[in-house]
Design a protein around this motif. Structure first.
Motif, PDB file in Angstrom:
ATOM      1  N   CYS A 110      -3.736  -6.796   2.766  1.00  0.00           N
ATOM      2  CA  CYS A 110      -4.683  -6.400   1.725  1.00  0.00           C
ATOM      3  C   CYS A 110      -4.407  -7.139   0.426  1.00  0.00           C
ATOM      4  O   CYS A 110      -3.263  -7.164  -0.045  1.00  0.00           O
ATOM      5  CB  CYS A 110      -4.617  -4.890   1.502  1.00  0.00           C
ATOM      6  SG  CYS A 110      -4.876  -3.927   3.004  1.00  0.00           S
ATOM      7  N   VAL A 123      -9.374  -8.309   2.817  1.00  0.00           N
ATOM      8  CA  VAL A 123      -8.592  -7.551   3.797  1.00  0.00           C
ATOM      9  C   VAL A 123      -8.621  -8.322   5.110  1.00  0.00           C
ATOM     10  O   VAL A 123      -9.670  -8.815   5.525  1.00  0.00           O
ATOM     11  CB  VAL A 123      -9.167  -6.132   3.998  1.00  0.00           C
ATOM     12  CG1 VAL A 123      -8.418  -5.404   5.093  1.00  0.00           C
ATOM     13  CG2 VAL A 123      -9.081  -5.333   2.702  1.00  0.00           C
ATOM     14  N   GLU A 180      -8.032   0.727   3.378  1.00  0.00           N
ATOM     15  CA  GLU A 180      -7.982  -0.123   2.191  1.00  0.00           C
ATOM     16  C   GLU A 180      -9.332  -0.786   1.936  1.00  0.00           C
ATOM     17  O   GLU A 180      -9.773  -0.915   0.791  1.00  0.00           O
ATOM     18  CB  GLU A 180      -6.894  -1.187   2.363  1.00  0.00           C
ATOM     19  CG  GLU A 180      -5.479  -0.646   2.317  1.00  0.00           C
ATOM     20  CD  GLU A 180      -5.137  -0.075   0.949  1.00  0.00           C
ATOM     21  OE1 GLU A 180      -5.297  -0.786  -0.058  1.00  0.00           O
ATOM     22  OE2 GLU A 180      -4.734   1.100   0.895  1.00  0.00           O
ATOM     23  N   SER A 224       0.841  -1.191   0.000  1.00  0.00           N
ATOM     24  CA  SER A 224       0.000   0.000   0.000  1.00  0.00           C
ATOM     25  C   SER A 224       0.872   1.234   0.000  1.00  0.00           C
ATOM     26  O   SER A 224       1.724   1.401   0.858  1.00  0.00           O
ATOM     27  CB  SER A 224      -0.912   0.002   1.234  1.00  0.00           C
ATOM     28  OG  SER A 224      -1.565   1.229   1.364  1.00  0.00           O
ATOM     29  N   CYS A 270     -15.710  -6.252  -1.095  1.00  0.00           N
ATOM     30  CA  CYS A 270     -14.513  -6.642  -0.354  1.00  0.00           C
ATOM     31  C   CYS A 270     -14.903  -7.517   0.829  1.00  0.00           C
ATOM     32  O   CYS A 270     -15.941  -7.304   1.461  1.00  0.00           O
ATOM     33  CB  CYS A 270     -13.760  -5.398   0.132  1.00  0.00           C
ATOM     34  SG  CYS A 270     -12.209  -5.753   0.996  1.00  0.00           S
ATOM     35  N   VAL A 291      -5.562  -0.538   7.242  1.00  0.00           N
ATOM     36  CA  VAL A 291      -6.346  -1.674   6.754  1.00  0.00           C
ATOM     37  C   VAL A 291      -7.794  -1.261   6.502  1.00  0.00           C
ATOM     38  O   VAL A 291      -8.391  -1.617   5.477  1.00  0.00           O
ATOM     39  CB  VAL A 291      -6.267  -2.837   7.767  1.00  0.00           C
ATOM     40  CG1 VAL A 291      -7.298  -3.908   7.440  1.00  0.00           C
ATOM     41  CG2 VAL A 291      -4.871  -3.437   7.772  1.00  0.00           C
TER      42      VAL A 291
END
Length: 660
Positions: free
Chosen positions: A582, A609, A624, A572, A637, A621
């Protein structure tokens, strides 16, 4: 709000249930701060009346004011202590405070790990123990520029508003959460950690995590200036309060922990043999005696307790430490003082010598906390009385226990590292089964009122009995979510008809883990947006991910399950710490359907995640997760976490799968 004010007016406790979305936080803040403001007015009138009469109270002019002032004899304004389980929840409360017209003097307390801005202390590899020790050492010698710059520093409108862009009047303390305090500290070169602690003495409201109230050391140090008899405790998001209270009063002590203590003492002995001039206040014979105590306790747990282990009454813990280590209530204070002294030496060695450097928490510190939990009561009788609410559990002895113990002694210098050793050896557990012990400990401080609130406390009578406190004021509001807006299902069988039961003896069953993975894949294919999957523990989550073909767990980095780990976390750019947790959506990354693992198939459906173990990585986190959800043409997600973990609060607009 009426119930809160009634409870405060009568100095009584309240148990309040109001569902999420009903404005519970704002109601709590506005009602308590309005009551506090009224108390301030009454105190001012009372003081004015006393000054007009030359110190003698006039019955006609001041009787009403003095009778309504329910603070202490010094007419000090009552202090509100607002506690929630996590720092992220407290940050949300602070943001809610900005929406009110109240601007009380306040303090937002956090750990050094979260608030330290010293670049030589807050390094990428530093653990919380490293940060605590190095910070203390720098401040002891007044070598921390950020702490020294606090002299004469005042937080008011002159430092600028918060990140929200709100303007503040000069002389009014701005409402800043932990992140904004850290930004302020970096900008003005001051220490946010000690800045927030310096605000405690004059604070009208203090925001703290639960552990600051349940930890005796925190109450006697960080909150030492709080007048508890004039304090109001608010426990928000308290649906897990009884579990937290029990866990805070319990501990596990493994043979690996004891072996680590032996190793740490041995290192200090070796250090003093090479550098005898460093033995200030520590005698070599006492170090040798301390090592023999740990060796004796290790042998006692290994050979003197039945091989099968078992569960025993709480009082048995005193026999174990008396016979196994010659530690009792009479001498535990002297023992703790010396062990803490040795632990400080270990940390100094660790910080100054690369040869002895290692990561993690000293095992001696953990042993100290265990002894405090057993004997940390005003009298020996109280220690024995509280032990009746405990159970002692000793795990069975296995052939690998001795190997695990000896291996851990040479691992990481005896520190608790990344958990690479899955076998902790024999484990001595001292489990509290009465959350009322911790709550009564707070009530014994003679606090004015305890307000316990959450969206899910029912049934309230049994919850009240669990906490062991009287609650004259009880409120149970209805839920704002209609039955047609929520669906609860218990899935007992997977896609191929095999049972889905996450009992302890099935958690390593490859058939169960495979069936679980395939079932989750089918669910996520038809569920839009976000999906939260909660596992019983980090260990269970890591085991499942490994067996599905995902990244290896922290405890098995040096092991292999017969298959190379293909996956690596996406780095990231915004937050390097979040990259390891992630995994982006990869719909066309794997063309051969027959060779794809469960993990690959999950990634082909949605991004994934994972909840981090460290608080410092949590923000990245969650960011993300939000990015994956809000991305154009997003398939959604999956967030995998742990029940009662860091992400189990505050996540919304998601489908939730909980494994039991």
């Amino acid at each position: 709000m009426t119930k809160v004010i009634e409870a405060l007016h009568h100095s009584e406790n309240a148990l309040l249930e109001s569902p999420t979305g009903t404005g519970k936080t704002l109601c709590l803040l506005c009602s308590t701060l309005a009551w506090q403001q009224e108390q301030s007015r009454l105190i001012s009138e009372s003081k004015a009346g006393l000054s007009l009469t030359g110190g003698a109270t006039s019955a006609s002019n001041t009787h009403k004011s003095t009778s309504d002032v329910t603070s202490n004899a010094l007419n000090k304004l009552p202090t509100i202590i607002y506690a929630s389980r996590t720092h992220s929840q407290l940050s949300q409360v602070v943001k809610e405070l900005r929406f009110t017209r109240y601007r009380p003097r306040h303090s937002v307390l956090g750990s050094r790990e979260q608030m330290c801005v010293h670049p030589k202390v807050q390094t990428a590899k530093a653990t919380s123990t490293d940060i605590n020790h190095n910070c203390t050492r720098l401040n002891k010698d007044r070598k921390c520029m950020f702490r020294n710059n606090l002299d004469g520093f005042v937080v008011n409108g002159s430092v600028g508003g918060s990140s929200s862009g709100e303007a503040y009047e000069l002389g009014i303390q701005p409402v800043l959460d932990i992140e904004e305090l850290v930004s302020l500290g970096k900008k003005r070169k001051v220490c946010p950690f000690y800045l927030s602690r310096g605000q405690v003495a004059d604070a009208e409201i203090i925001f703290v995590p639960y552990n600051y109230l349940f930890d005796k050391d925190a109450r006697s140090s960080t909150l030492a200036e709080v007048q508890w008899e004039n304090a109001i405790l608010i426990f928000d998001e308290a649906h897990n309060l009884e579990a937290f209270a029990s866990e805070s009063a319990s501990f596990d002590l493994s043979s690996v922990d004891i072996a680590g203590c032996i190793n740490e003492v041995s290192r200090v002995i070796g250090y003093f043999q090479v550098m005898p001039e460093m033995q200030e206040g520590v005698k070599m014979e006492n170090l040798i005696r301390l090592k023999s105590i740990f060796l004796q306790l290790e042998d006692y747990l290994e050979n003197q307790i039945p091989t099968a282990g078992g569960s025993f009454t709480g009082e048995y813990i005193f026999e174990i430490f008396a016979k196994g280590a010659n530690i009792n209530y009479a001498n535990h204070g002297i023992f703790l003082k010396f062990v803490k002294q040795v632990s400080d030496i270990v940390m100094d060695m660790r910080g100054t010598s690369s040869a002895t450097a290692s990561s993690g928490t000293p095992k001696l510190d953990h042993f100290v906390s265990c002894i405090k939990r057993i004997f940390g009561n005003p009298t020996e009788g109280q220690s024995y009385a509280k032990a009746r609410a405990y159970r002692v559990h000793i795990s069975p002895k296995t052939s690998n226990d001795r190997k695990a113990s000896s291996a851990s002694s040479s691992f990481a210098g005896g520190f608790v590292g990344n958990g690479n050793h899955s076998n902790p050896g024999r484990v001595l557990s001292y489990w509290c089964f009465a959350p009322s012990l911790a709550m009564n400990e707070l009530a014994a401080l003679n606090v004015r009122s305890i307000l316990v609130t959450s969206g899910t406390l029912s049934p309230l009578p049994s919850y009240s009995l669990e906490l062991g406190l009287p609650f004259p004021h009880i409120l149970e509001n209805g839920h704002i979510i209609g039955k047609d807006q929520i669906s609860v299902r218990v899935i007992s069988k997977g896609v191929s008809g095999k049972g889905l039961t996450s009992t302890y003896n099935r958690r390593d069953d490859i058939e169960y883990i495979t069936e679980l993975g395939n079932t989750i894949i089918n669910l996520t294919r038809v569920i839009p947006g976000g999906v939260l999957i909660f596992f019983p523990s980090y260990g269970v989550m890591e085991t499942c991910i490994e067996r599905w073909g995902g990244p290896l767990s922290s405890r098995s980095k040096s092991q292999s399950y017969g298959k190379n780990n293909f996956f690596r976390a996406r780095p990231s750019r915004a937050n390097a710490g979040s990259g390891r947790h992630c995994f982006p959506h990869s719909a066309i990354a794997f063309n051969d359907l027959g060779s794809r693992s469960i993990w690959q198939r999950l990634m082909a459906v949605k991004a994934i995640v994972l909840e981090p173990k460290t608080t410092s990585e949590l923000k990245g986190v969650i960011e993300e997760f939000d990015k994956f959800i809000s991305a154009p043409k997003s398939k959604g997600c999956i967030m995998m976490g742990v029940c009662r973990g860091k992400i189990s609060e505050g996540m919304c607009n998601c489908f939730i799968v909980e494994l039991n």
